[in-house]
Structure formats: structure tokens, C-alpha cells
Design a protein around this motif. Structure first.
Motif, PDB file in Angstrom:
ATOM      1  N   ALA A   4     129.103  52.312 -39.709  1.00 51.13           N
ATOM      2  CA  ALA A   4     127.858  51.832 -39.111  1.00 51.13           C
ATOM      3  C   ALA A   4     127.495  52.764 -37.967  1.00 51.13           C
ATOM      4  CB  ALA A   4     128.013  50.408 -38.611  1.00 51.13           C
ATOM      5  N   MET A  49     123.337  45.998 -41.563  1.00 52.96           N
ATOM      6  CA  MET A  49     124.097  46.786 -42.536  1.00 52.96           C
ATOM      7  C   MET A  49     123.576  46.570 -43.947  1.00 52.96           C
ATOM      8  SD  MET A  49     127.982  46.118 -41.208  1.00 52.96           S
ATOM      9  CE  MET A  49     128.343  46.120 -39.459  1.00 52.96           C
ATOM     10  N   THR A  59     124.005  52.430 -42.360  1.00 48.71           N
ATOM     11  CA  THR A  59     125.380  52.057 -42.694  1.00 48.71           C
ATOM     12  C   THR A  59     125.745  52.720 -44.010  1.00 48.71           C
ATOM     13  OG1 THR A  59     125.129  49.911 -41.591  1.00 48.71           O
ATOM     14  CG2 THR A  59     126.965  50.152 -43.125  1.00 48.71           C
TER      15      THR A  59
END
Length: 606
Positions: A4, A49, A59
Motif C-alpha cells: 500500500a 485498497m 495498492t
């Protein structure tokens, strides 16, 4: 590996971002805990994400962003909040429907039910499941595609210690096979007991990225909890004796009659209370939370850990909690998981355009609302047909449709519109596919499947209604044959167009306004509001006529079609220029435009 990078949510006007430049990674083979207090941005980070939340950052799941992954269920398994699904659907029906969406065989549902211990409850309704059974079903849903990465939001919330042990044992088994696991929690002790790596966030920013041993050393420390009606007196005595003995003891009061003593043990506190005649109601060891590790800003993965909290105790073995192994140590896999075979691997997803169609059929037939609506439409239409035939003043087509002049629409059209409204209304009330990228209306394949299935359902309902009404008339009034009108093709086209138009109006309106009630309102608005306006527009004088239109179209076409097509084309045109047909066409056009505009706006926000 999950990476991330720079996750930042889009803040509301006048409010700070829920997630601010969050960067970390979760390694394969490890269980990573995303730790933070309520409101720290843990759930928002997961949604960023999964590209379910507007914002910045990216991500990577094993080097690819989610929108570049051909089959997301094969790469990412998700459990966000409660398990989505209609409460009237069965456990097995829910998983089979998700199998169709993920492109895996329906037999995968039975394998996962056995793996999570729900094979004996496969016919139970979702609305009757306990919290523990819901979590098992959620894990089964997340594992359907045999994903490499698991993203779980508060998976142990509301579970008993035994259920928590089972859940984290299954998660640990997935990581032991090389998978990546990231889950959120607000309990530091749980993170220390169950994770290999702990990422701590506070107010949306990264404050610590630590291995579990470092986390337990810097964040957790032993303490003695004391409950006494003389808390203030005992605190003063303990502090006075600690200063006299030059021992580092800290006493923190909480709740009026409760004390937390850091730096002492039960024997010392008990002897002090006994010497001074202080009554003790509780005296026990426990592991306390020293608060989040301070940090000046976000750090990239691999940077040194943040400094220990000022009040952190020196490195020492941390006592075990009552419901799990010692924090900082990898928990063993439960015997039930260790002795059972590994989770069955899912076959490769099927590349077929029929996937959304199979999903929509299972969605339609998996809840009792569909047969109930159809049965109600059939019964109401048959009763109305018998009553209309008794007077003898209603035309035959209206009698067979069960359509008295007092009703805006016949029962079959209303039922088709209601089923169409449920098609998207259920998706928003029980968002089964929300774990996939984006919301349901932006999936063009699924929209086409819904249009096809609702049209087929409406046509079938319209046909069955006519057959049932015809048989009801023969049963009540005798067996004489009912004459077939000469313009039966035009009547059939009108009837089919009305049913399909109502179904699509309900479907599109529910998709635009995100509610089944909006779909029903759109269906009723066609005869009540739109049709009178169209009648007024058509009632005006006209100097033009569509007569001869097929011939003019033949002159413009490159190929010559048979002359029989002219008759069918004129029949379709007559249906369209009818008030109800024109109103449905106008309503559908407006709803399609609104649907496309809202879908494009949501796509632009992402």
C-alpha cells in the motif's frame, strides 16, 4: 505481497482525511494486523485498497493493482463488516451464487462449507445465523476463489474466545501455505497474540510498523489491576512506599474503585493493603496497553521502528492472557485445523460471458420473494378475469389480462415491475458483490444479464397469466372455445412490450435511485403520470402520417427484405404509438439516460 503506497482518502469539506499518506506492506506467509482505535481509518484504508473509496494512492497485490487483475476473487478474498446477503437466502444458495460471480464451479461451495464447518447448516437461512456462524460464512465467501491475499475487517468482533481461536487458526493455516493475510483490529493484545507483524495507525497516519516481538515490547507491559472501595487511599499508600523504596511504580486510577499499578506485583500490593487495613475486592495480573507509539510522520516499509513509548517497560517476558498464547509469540494452529487437510484449491476461473447470467439466475431464484410475487400476480389476475367476464362488457384482451379500467396496470405487469425493482433493490440492501471492484451498476455485463433475466421473467409471467386466466374462465363459465381475435399478433406484441417495459422500468429506476421502492414508483408513474401526458400530446392535430414508412425504409436499405416484414414493422410501430407503449418508451429512455449519467459520474470520481 501486498504493498500500500500513499493511500489518502478524499476528505469531506472542512474535515481532515480519514487516511493520510498511509504506506506499508504485508508479506506473504505472515499475518499482518492493522491496529488502530475506532475512527483511526482502518476500514477506510481497506476500502481504498479495494478501490471502493475515492482517494489517492495505489495498492499492489503481487505487483498488480486491483483494476489490472483479470480475476480479483482469485487474488483477493475480502470480508468487510457483516456478511452481505439476503436474510431469506440459504447458506448453500448464497455461496453457489457467489461461485457464479467468481467463475468457479458450484461444487466449490460445498467444499468450502465443509472446510469452515457449516456443512450441517447449508439449508439454514442467513437471517438465523449466529455471529460465529456468520463469520464462518464470511471466511468461506472470501476463500471461494482460493485467493492469495485475505483482507478482513474486524474478523473477530463479537466472537467468543473459542470462535476467535478457530478463526485465527484458519487464518494462520492460510498464511502457512504462503498466502498474505491483513486484518484490522482495535485490540493491541489480540494483535500481539495472533499476528506476525503489526501496523499501527492513528488519525489515518502510520505511527509504527513493527514485528510482533518489538510491538509487544514497546506497546504492552504487565500491570496489576486492583478493585477496592478505598482506591484513593490505596493509591496514596502504594506511591508513598514506592518512593521510600526508590522503586519505579506508577498508579493509575479508573472508574472510581479500580486501580492499575505498573511496576509492582500482586504480592507487594496485597501486603501493602493488608498492613494498612484496606479491603481488596480484586487483585490480578494482566497485560496493559501503553498507548500508540508516537511518530512524527509516515515511514516507508523497511524504515527503523519508532522509538518506544516513554512509559514502556524494559524488555521482559509478557504474561499470557487468559484466552490465548503470550503476546509476541506465534500462536499454534489449533488441533482441529492442524489435523484437517489443507483447504481445497479452487480450479481456474471460467472465462465465459454466461457468468453474470448464472449469477443473476441464482439471485432471482434464491429468495422466496420471486415465487410469492408471481403467485400473487397469477391469483389476482385470475380473480379479476373471472369478475370481468361475468359482466360481459369488458373486451376479451383486457379480460384475459385481468385488467379492469380502474387499475393503472394489470397484475402481471405490476408483478414484472416489482421483480425488476427487486433485481437492483436487493443488490443495494444486501450488496453481495460490494467486495468486488466498484458498485454493481458499473458492471455492464451484470446489467445486461439483469435486463435479459428480467425480460425473460416478465415474458414467462405474461404467458402464464394468459393461460391461467383462460383456464379459469373455462372452469367457471364452461368449456366453450374462446374465439381468437384477428389482430392477435398486435395484441401479443402489446402484451409482451407492456410486461417487459414495466420490468425494465423497475430495474433501471432501482439502479438509478438505489432502492426497490423507487423502481415500483417508476412503474406506477408510467400509467398515472406519463401516459396522460402522452395522450394529450397525441390528441393534437397532425398533418403527417407514418403510412408508407416501411417502403421508404426499403428504398434506403442496401438489401431488400421480404414484404412480410412490412406487416410486422407496422405492427411494432402501432404498438409504440399507443399511449401506454409511447409512455413506456419515453420512461425507459429517460431512465437509461439517467442510469448512464450516474454511472459515468461515479466512474469519474474514481
Amino acid at each position: 505481497m501486498l504493498q500500500a503506497i500513499g493511500l489518502t482518502s478524499a476528505p469531506r469539506r472542512g474535515l481532515p482525511a480519514a487516511v493520510d499518506d498511509l504506506t506499508f506492506e504485508a508479506r506473504p506467509g505472515d499475518v499482518t494486523a492493522l491496529l488502530g482505535a475506532p475512527g483511526s481509518g482502518r476500514t477506510t484504508a481497506l476500502r481504498l485498497m479495494l478501490e471502493l473509496e475515492p482517494g489517492r494512492g495505489v495498492t499492489y497485490f503481487r505487483g498488480r493493482p486491483l483494476h489490472r487483475i483479470a480475476h480479483p476473487p482469485r487474488e483477493v478474498g475480502v470480508l468487510l463488516g457483516d456478511v452481505p446477503g439476503h436474510p431469506a437466502r440459504t447458506v448453500r444458495g448464497q455461496l453457489r451464487m457467489l461461485c457464479a460471480a467468481a467463475g468457479v464451479p458450484a461444487s466449490r461451495a460445498d467444499d468450502m462449507l465443509e472446510a469452515v464447518g457449516l456443512d450441517d447448516l447449508q439449508d439454514q437461512r442467513l437471517g438465523t445465523l449466529s455471529t460465529g456462524m456468520e463469520r464462518r460464512l464470511g471466511l468461506a465467501s472470501a476463500l471461494l476463489g482460493d485467493p492469495h491475499t485475505l483482507l478482513l475487517d474486524e474478523p473477530a468482533a463479537g466472537l467468543s474466545p473459542r470462535e476467535r481461536s478457530w478463526l485465527f487458526g484458519l487464518v494462520r493455516a492460510h498464511a502457512a501455505e504462503g498466502g498474505t493475510v491483513l486484518y484490522t483490529t482495535g485490540d493491541p493484545k489480540e494483535a500481539a497474540r495472533t499476528a506476525d507483524h503489526v501496523v499501527t495507525v492513528h488519525q489515518g497516519r502510520l505511527v509504527a510498523d513493527q514485528d510482533v516481538a518489538d510491538f509487544a515490547r514497546t506497546r504492552l507491559r504487565p500491570r496489576v489491576v486492583v478493585r477496592t472501595p478505598h482506591a484513593a487511599r490505596l493509591a496514596a499508600v502504594v506511591n508513598r512506599e514506592a518512593r521510600a523504596a526508590h522503586r519505579p511504580v506508577e498508579v493509575v486510577g479508573e472508574g472510581g474503585n479500580r486501580l492499575y499499578v505498573y511496576g509492582g506485583d500482586c504480592a507487594e500490593i496485597g501486603e501493602t493493603a493488608f498492613r494498612h487495613g484496606i479491603l481488596i475486592h480484586q487483585l490480578a495480573h494482566e497485560t496493559g496497553d501503553a498507548g500508540p507509539v508516537p511518530a512524527t510522520g509516515p515511514r516507508p516499509p523497511g524504515a527503523p521502528d519508532a522509538a518506544p513509548a516513554p512509559d514502556a517497560a524494559p524488555a521482559a517476558p509478557v504474561p499470557a492472557a487468559a484466552d490465548g498464547p503470550a503476546p509476541g509469540r506465534r500462536p499454534p494452529v489449533p488441533a482441529a485445523i492442524a489435523e484437517s487437510p489443507a483447504l481445497p484449491a479452487a480450479p481456474r476461473p471460467l472465462r465465459s460471458p454466461l457468468r453474470p447470467l448464472r449469477y443473476e439466475l441464482r439471485r432471482l431464484l434464491g429468495v422466496p420473494a420471486t415465487p410469492l410475487v408471481a403467485a400473487a400476480a397469477l391469483a389476482a389476475s385470475a380473480v379479476l378475469a373471472v369478475l370481468l367476464a361475468r359482466t360481459g362488457r369488458t373486451p376479451l384482451p383486457a379480460t384475459l389480462a385481468g385488467w379492469p379500467g380502474l387499475l393503472p396496470l394489470p397484475p402481471a405487469a405490476l408483478g414484472a415491475g416489482l421483480l425488476g425493482a427487486f433485481s437492483f433493490g436487493d443488490e443495494y440492501r444486501y450488496p453481495v458483490l460490494s467486495a468486488g471492484r466498484g458498485t454493481v451498476p458499473r458492471r455492464l455485463g451484470l446489467l445486461l444479464a439483469k435486463l435479459v433475466v428480467t425480460a425473460g421473467t416478465a415474458l414467462l409471467l405474461a404467458l402464464v397469466v394468459v393461460v391461467v386466466d383462460l383456464e379459469a374462465l373455462r372452469l367457471v363459465y364452461g368449456g366453450d372455445l374462446i374465439p381468437v381475435p384477428e389482430n392477435w399478433p398486435s395484441l401479443c406484441a402489446n402484451w409482451a412490450g407492456l410486461s417487459v417495459g414495466c420490468a425494465w422500468a423497475g430495474l433501471l429506476a432501482a439502479g438509478v435511485f438505489r432502492a426497490a421502492a423507487a423502481g415500483v414508483a417508476a412503474v406506477l408513474a408510467v400509467p398515472v403520470l406519463v401516459t396522460p401526458l402522452v395522450q394529450k400530446a397525441l390528441a393534437g392535430p397532425s398533418a403527417r402520417s407514418i403510412a408508407g414508412l416501411p417502403g421508404r425504409l426499403r428504398e434506403l436499405a442496401w438489401t431488400q427484405w421480404p414484404y412480410e416484414v412490412d406487416r410486422w414493422l407496422m405492427g411494432v410501430l402501432r404498438v409504440v404509438v399507443q399511449p401506454v407503449g409511447a409512455a413506456l418508451a419515453l420512461s425507459l429512455t429517460a431512465l437509461i439516460c439517467a442510469y448512464l449519467l450516474t454511472a459515468l459520474r461515479r466512474s469519474a470520481r474514481w
